[in-house]
Design a protein around this motif. Structure first.
Motif, PDB file in Angstrom:
ATOM      1  N   GLU A 189       0.834  -1.212   0.000  1.00 29.76           N
ATOM      2  CA  GLU A 189       0.000   0.000   0.000  1.00 29.76           C
ATOM      3  C   GLU A 189       0.863   1.253   0.000  1.00 29.76           C
ATOM      4  OE1 GLU A 189      -3.167   2.359   2.877  1.00 29.76           O
ATOM      5  OE2 GLU A 189      -3.015   0.161   2.998  1.00 29.76           O
ATOM      6  N   ASP A 190       1.891   1.281   0.872  1.00 26.83           N
ATOM      7  CA  ASP A 190       2.750   2.461   0.933  1.00 26.83           C
ATOM      8  C   ASP A 190       3.463   2.689  -0.388  1.00 26.83           C
ATOM      9  OD1 ASP A 190       1.981   2.927   3.484  1.00 26.83           O
ATOM     10  OD2 ASP A 190       3.782   2.117   4.429  1.00 26.83           O
ATOM     11  N   ARG A 200      -0.513  -1.257  -9.930  1.00 23.23           N
ATOM     12  CA  ARG A 200      -0.978  -2.537  -9.378  1.00 23.23           C
ATOM     13  C   ARG A 200       0.206  -3.296  -8.838  1.00 23.23           C
ATOM     14  NH1 ARG A 200      -3.540  -7.365 -13.068  1.00 23.23           N
ATOM     15  NH2 ARG A 200      -3.852  -8.911 -11.402  1.00 23.23           N
ATOM     16  N   ILE A 201       0.026  -3.948  -7.706  1.00 23.92           N
ATOM     17  CA  ILE A 201       1.040  -4.830  -7.131  1.00 23.92           C
ATOM     18  C   ILE A 201       0.369  -6.143  -6.817  1.00 23.92           C
ATOM     19  CG2 ILE A 201       2.595  -5.222  -5.196  1.00 23.92           C
ATOM     20  CD1 ILE A 201       3.039  -2.252  -4.990  1.00 23.92           C
ATOM     21  N   ASP A 202       0.992  -7.203  -7.361  1.00 18.94           N
ATOM     22  CA  ASP A 202       0.477  -8.563  -7.154  1.00 18.94           C
ATOM     23  C   ASP A 202       1.526  -9.318  -6.365  1.00 18.94           C
ATOM     24  OD1 ASP A 202      -0.152 -11.252  -7.304  1.00 18.94           O
ATOM     25  OD2 ASP A 202      -0.955 -11.116  -9.331  1.00 18.94           O
ATOM     26  N   VAL A 207      -3.679  -8.990  -4.742  1.00 19.54           N
ATOM     27  CA  VAL A 207      -3.487  -7.836  -5.615  1.00 19.54           C
ATOM     28  C   VAL A 207      -3.914  -6.546  -4.901  1.00 19.54           C
ATOM     29  CG1 VAL A 207      -4.146  -6.765  -7.797  1.00 19.54           C
ATOM     30  CG2 VAL A 207      -3.836  -9.243  -7.657  1.00 19.54           C
ATOM     31  N   TRP A 208      -3.045  -5.554  -4.975  1.00 17.04           N
ATOM     32  CA  TRP A 208      -3.354  -4.187  -4.523  1.00 17.04           C
ATOM     33  C   TRP A 208      -3.424  -3.286  -5.761  1.00 17.04           C
ATOM     34  CZ3 TRP A 208      -0.697  -7.638  -1.747  1.00 17.04           C
ATOM     35  CH2 TRP A 208      -0.977  -7.746  -0.354  1.00 17.04           C
ATOM     36  N   ARG A 209      -4.444  -2.443  -5.818  1.00 17.75           N
ATOM     37  CA  ARG A 209      -4.621  -1.583  -6.986  1.00 17.75           C
ATOM     38  C   ARG A 209      -4.657  -0.115  -6.547  1.00 17.75           C
ATOM     39  NH1 ARG A 209      -7.789  -6.060  -8.014  1.00 17.75           N
ATOM     40  NH2 ARG A 209      -7.430  -7.074 -10.031  1.00 17.75           N
ATOM     41  N   ILE A 219      -6.586   2.993  -2.780  1.00 18.16           N
ATOM     42  CA  ILE A 219      -5.814   1.763  -2.867  1.00 18.16           C
ATOM     43  C   ILE A 219      -6.684   0.631  -2.369  1.00 18.16           C
ATOM     44  CG2 ILE A 219      -3.744   0.556  -2.092  1.00 18.16           C
ATOM     45  CD1 ILE A 219      -2.418   3.305  -1.823  1.00 18.16           C
ATOM     46  N   ASP A 220      -6.974  -0.307  -3.297  1.00 16.83           N
ATOM     47  CA  ASP A 220      -7.806  -1.464  -2.963  1.00 16.83           C
ATOM     48  C   ASP A 220      -6.913  -2.589  -2.496  1.00 16.83           C
ATOM     49  OD1 ASP A 220     -10.042  -0.105  -3.820  1.00 16.83           O
ATOM     50  OD2 ASP A 220      -9.791  -0.754  -5.889  1.00 16.83           O
TER      51      ASP A 220
END
Length: 902
Positions: A189-190, A200-202, A207-209, A219-220
């Motif tokens: 998230e940071d 996006r980070i998987d 997954v964070w979007r 940020i999801d």
């Protein structure tokens, strides 16, 4: 494709040559990489790889996708964006250079963070790949400890589908893959917030979007939770604060440049700024001026609603670091100097005024009154803004500011309406508000409501009071008459309260004097009469009113239509008289009741002392005056008191005072008083006026009059009335020392005799030897009567000698015994000296007497002639049955029961 597209062989050759030419260079590179691995970059693996991905995305012009996974013991981090090129490989192979000019990763040494988990890192990309190996480097230089990232080798593996670059890190022994993935999840998230070119980070399928609308970044998380940040970005810095319903200020954080540093911050918002950093990327370069970063902070604050902005003011406290101290001071300085606080317009905090009690209504009213007033209020607001040098506005100071302020009465009412809840909640005290201005009905404004009146009246009444101009009578304007003023000392009043007020009473008392000095007192008279019409009160008789002869006290005036004008002496009415007549035109403007309420006479008036103005009645008008008095309930009742006594002595009926007459039907007073002539009054009225209905002695004057009447030889008075009158006089509880003794007295035979020749009968047997025309007697205390008349007692004048006779006990007298038995009279002790004829010698002269008592008192030796009359009197006196003497006499004449019964 070339098997070495990035020229790694040339790079290796160059490095190996340098090491060969300078063996110390190898040692230096080894030591430098060791320092990076175990020091500055030991825990920055994901930050640095995410930064590289963001740089690649920015270069490609499209936000990047970053995937973190563990495959076959390798940590793999793939990303989209511009693929690796020769310059990038050269940067990766250098400990001191970077190909990312103008980007955040300025030094290119961040890739050293991979060494914390791998000694065989590699990077593959769509244009080729590169690998580093501790083992191969050690083999190339035949040395135990070597730098890993100085010698690159080509790598020919494929990039995962959908990505442009992937970093592959075979994990060292002892590295826990799950822990690495957990760390990546914790930082996701940071990283998305700090690196806007990451979308996006998987992490292993979680997954964070990142998305943004205007200045809000969302940020999801994999769990479906959404974290929202409001941001404000300038070329120098990005400020961000978590938001929910409003800002969620940070308790503590670190400076991000853009990746996290070791510089702890206590600011409520996150700061992300590309500031100069030490090579370790953990500390700001010493001497760096960070104050410019704070210039954009107020802009972030202004993006929130007014009340929510306060939470973004740094709280007082010690800075967490040198950088924190510098930034805090700069932020506070900018908040003090830039407009951001809500007011009539946005205000800088420095010098702004903050009301210390919470009241939005009050603040709104004061917007045009108090310069630089913040529209937020309350003690918490004041405390929060004190750190940015906003000045608190306490209620006592506010009251001072309001003093002298000119506003409409309705505005003041709204102000009081806002203050009252604060007083009831004890947020302010009555003392704080004691000097609160109060607008008056006459247009003035007083500093404090104490002593004022809250008087709700019509405009015409207020106009009358205003025209009267009563000094000291302070009426709050009706549009401002609020309950708060009552709590602060104002008095809620009706017309009666105004009439009772000291100020108006004082004006009334001096009104005649003012009128005589030329002042216009008509407005005062009109105002008082109007108030009196609403709520009558007493004590306004001093009010100046116009009369036929000028201005006079109201209680010295008579209504032009009053019946009193027909009975008062004309000399009593006028300029020099005790009374005057109210002006006729003025009288028509007011009701008789209102005028009477201030003392104008329409009829006789009852006071504490009786009925006033009776002394002004003309002598010949008393019958009519008495009819007027009898026609009113109050004066009728007053006639039974002191007023009636005064009338009895001073009024005139047919030329005499009422008490000198008797009622015609009071025949028992005939001779003593004459019957009152017909004056057209009922017996009831006559009686209340003092015309006598019975014999009564009410005072010394009454007693003197009775003595004069008894001593008047022109009067014929029945003996019984004479006796009753003397008895009434003797029984009266009066101080005879204050009364002159009469010159003449009335004797028992009805004749009048000089008092000096008379005597008062005190012992009944003495009456036989004293002339009736010189004897005064009454059925009362003979001594008291003698004192009243200043006449001696008869016993004091007579000294007698008695002849010899025969003593007989009472029980031996047959006739006496029969009479005593019939009357149930016990025999007294002793007996009686019986004489054939009883002749008493007085001063040498013998006088016949039926009975006698020889003693110095009422009991002694009894003498009686031998006759029913003599014996009966002696027995009745001796036995204590003097009242039965005539009955005893009859029984002695005829000792038969029928004598008693018939």
């Amino acid at each position: 494709m070339s098997s070495d597209p990035f020229g790694t062989e040339a790079l290796r050759t160059s490095v190996l040559r340098a090491w060969a030419d300078s063996p110390t260079r190898l040692i230096e590179d080894t030591n430098a990489e060791r320092d990076l691995r175990v020091g500055a970059y030991r825990d920055r693996l994901f930050v640095e790889l995410a930064q590289n991905a963001a740089d690649a995305a920015k270069d490609a012009g499209a936000p990047a996708v970053l995937r973190v996974s563990v495959v076959d013991g390798e940590l793999r981090v793939a990303n989209t964006g511009t693929p690796l090129d020769a310059r990038g490989v050269a940067s990766l192979s250098s400990l001191r250079a970077s190909a990312k000019e103008g980007m955040v990763g300025e030094f290119g040494v961040g890739f050293a963070a991979v060494l914390a988990v791998s000694s065989e890192p590699g990077v593959i990309s769509r244009g080729g790949g590169v690998a580093f190996s501790e083992a191969r480097t050690r083999e190339a230089v035949s040395r135990g400890e070597v730098p890993v990232l100085r010698l690159p080798w080509p790598a020919e593996e494929d990039v995962p589908e959908g990505f442009d670059t992937e970093v592959r890190l075979p994990l060292r022994d002892g590295i826990d893959p799950a822990e690495l993935l957990a760390r990546a999840s914790a930082e996701a998230e940071d990283l998305l917030l700090a690196l806007p070119w990451l979308a996006r980070i998987d992490v292993a399928g979680s997954v964070w979007r990142r998305s943004s609308v205007d200045d809000v970044v969302e940020i999801d998380s994999p769990e479906g939770a959404v974290r929202r940040w409001l941001t404000h970005q300038t070329p120098e810095a990005l400020w961000a604060v978590p938001v929910d319903e409003g800002p969620v200020p940070l308790e503590s954080d670190v400076l991000r440049a853009p990746t996290p540093t070791d510089e702890r911050l206590s600011l409520p918002a996150r700061l992300i700024a590309p500031v100069p950093m030490e090579p370790s990327r953990r500390r700001v370069l010493p001497g760096t001026d960070l104050t410019g970063l704070a210039r954009s902070y107020p802009a972030l604050v202004r993006k929130f609603p007014a009340r929510q902005r306060l939470s973004l003011v740094p709280k007082p406290g010690f800075p967490l670091s040198e950088v924190d101290g510098q930034l805090r001071e700069a932020v506070l300085r900018e908040l003090g100097g830039q407009p951001w606080l809500p007011g009539p317009e946005e205000l800088p905090a420095l010098g702004a005024r903050v009301l210390t009690v919470e009241s939005p209504e009050l603040v709104e009213l004061l917007g045009g009154v108090v310069p630089r007033l913040v529209s937020l209020s309350g003690p918490d607001v004041a405390r929060a803004l004190a750190i940015v040098e906003a000045n608190p506005l306490e209620v006592p100071e506010l009251v001072e500011i309001l003093t002298g302020l000119e506003r409409r009465p309705s505005w003041w009412y709204s102000l009081y309406d806002a203050l009252l809840p604060l007083l009831e909640a004890h947020s302010v005290s009555a003392d704080d508000l004691g000097a609160l201005p109060a607008p008056l009905a006459d247009g003035r404004t007083l500093p404090g409501p104490r002593g004022t009146f809250l008087y709700g009246a019509s405009a015409d009444v207020l106009e009358l009071i205003d025209e009267a101009d009563v000094v000291g009578l302070r009426l709050v304007h009706p549009d401002a008459a609020h309950p708060l003023l009552e709590r602060l000392g104002a008095k809620r009043a009706d017309s009666a309260d105004l009439l009772e007020s000291p100020a108006l009473r004082e004006a009334v008392e001096r009104s005649v004097e003012d009128a005589q000095s030329g002042l216009d007192v008509r407005p005062l008279a009109d105002a008082v009469l109007r108030l009196q019409s609403d709520s009558p009160v007493d004590g306004l008789g001093a009010l100046a009113l116009p009369s036929r002869d000028g201005w006079r006290r109201a209680d010295e005036l008579v209504l032009p239509t009053s019946p009193l004008l027909a009975v008062f002496d004309p000399e009593a009415l006028g300029e020099d008289g005790a009374l005057s007549v109210l002006d006729g035109d003025f009288a028509e403007d007011w009701s008789p009741d209102a005028l009477a309420g201030v003392g104008v006479l329409n009829g006789f008036v009852v006071t504490e002392d009786g009925i006033r103005d009776l002394d002004l009645v003309a002598d010949e008008a008393w019958p009519e005056a008495l009819r007027i008095l009898a026609g009113e309930r109050e004066t009728w009742h007053a006639l039974s008191g002191e007023a009636g006594d005064w009338i009895a002595r001073n009024a005139l009926l047919a030329g005499r005072a009422p008490q000198e007459w008797r009622l015609p039907e009071a025949e028992g007073l005939a001779g003593l008083y004459d019957p009152v002539p017909d004056v057209g009054l009922t017996p009831e009225v006559l009686a209340l006026a003092g015309v006598r209905a019975e014999l009564a002695v009410t005072g010394l004057d009454d007693a003197a009059d009775l003595l004069d009447r008894l001593g008047d030889p022109a009067r014929t008075i029945a003996p019984g009335l004479v006796s009753r009158t003397y008895a009434a006089l003797a029984d009266a509880d009066l101080d005879w020392s204050r009364l002159d003794a009469p010159e003449r007295v009335r004797a028992v035979d009805g004749s009048v005799v000089d008092a000096e020749r008379a005597a008062v009968l005190d012992r009944p047997w003495l009456a036989a030897v004293w002339p009736p025309g010189r004897l005064v007697a009454a059925r009362s205390d003979a001594g008291r009567l003698a004192e009243l008349l200043d006449v001696p007692l008869l016993s004091e004048l007579i000294s007698a000698r008695l002849p010899e006779g025969e003593f007989l006990p009472w029980s031996e007298l047959t006739a006496i015994r029969l009479a005593a038995e019939l009357l149930d009279i016990p025999f007294p002790e002793g007996g009686v000296v019986v004489h054939e004829e009883l002749a008493v010698e007085i001063d040498g002269v013998k006088r016949a007497a039926p009975w006698w008592v020889e003693s110095n008192g009422f009991h002694g030796e009894h003498h009686a002639e031998d006759s029913p009359a003599g014996l009966a009197r002696a027995f009745a006196w001796a036995s204590g049955h003097w009242a039965d003497r005539h009955l005893i006499t009859a029984l002695l004449d005829d000792p038969d029961p029928l004598t008693l019964l018939a």
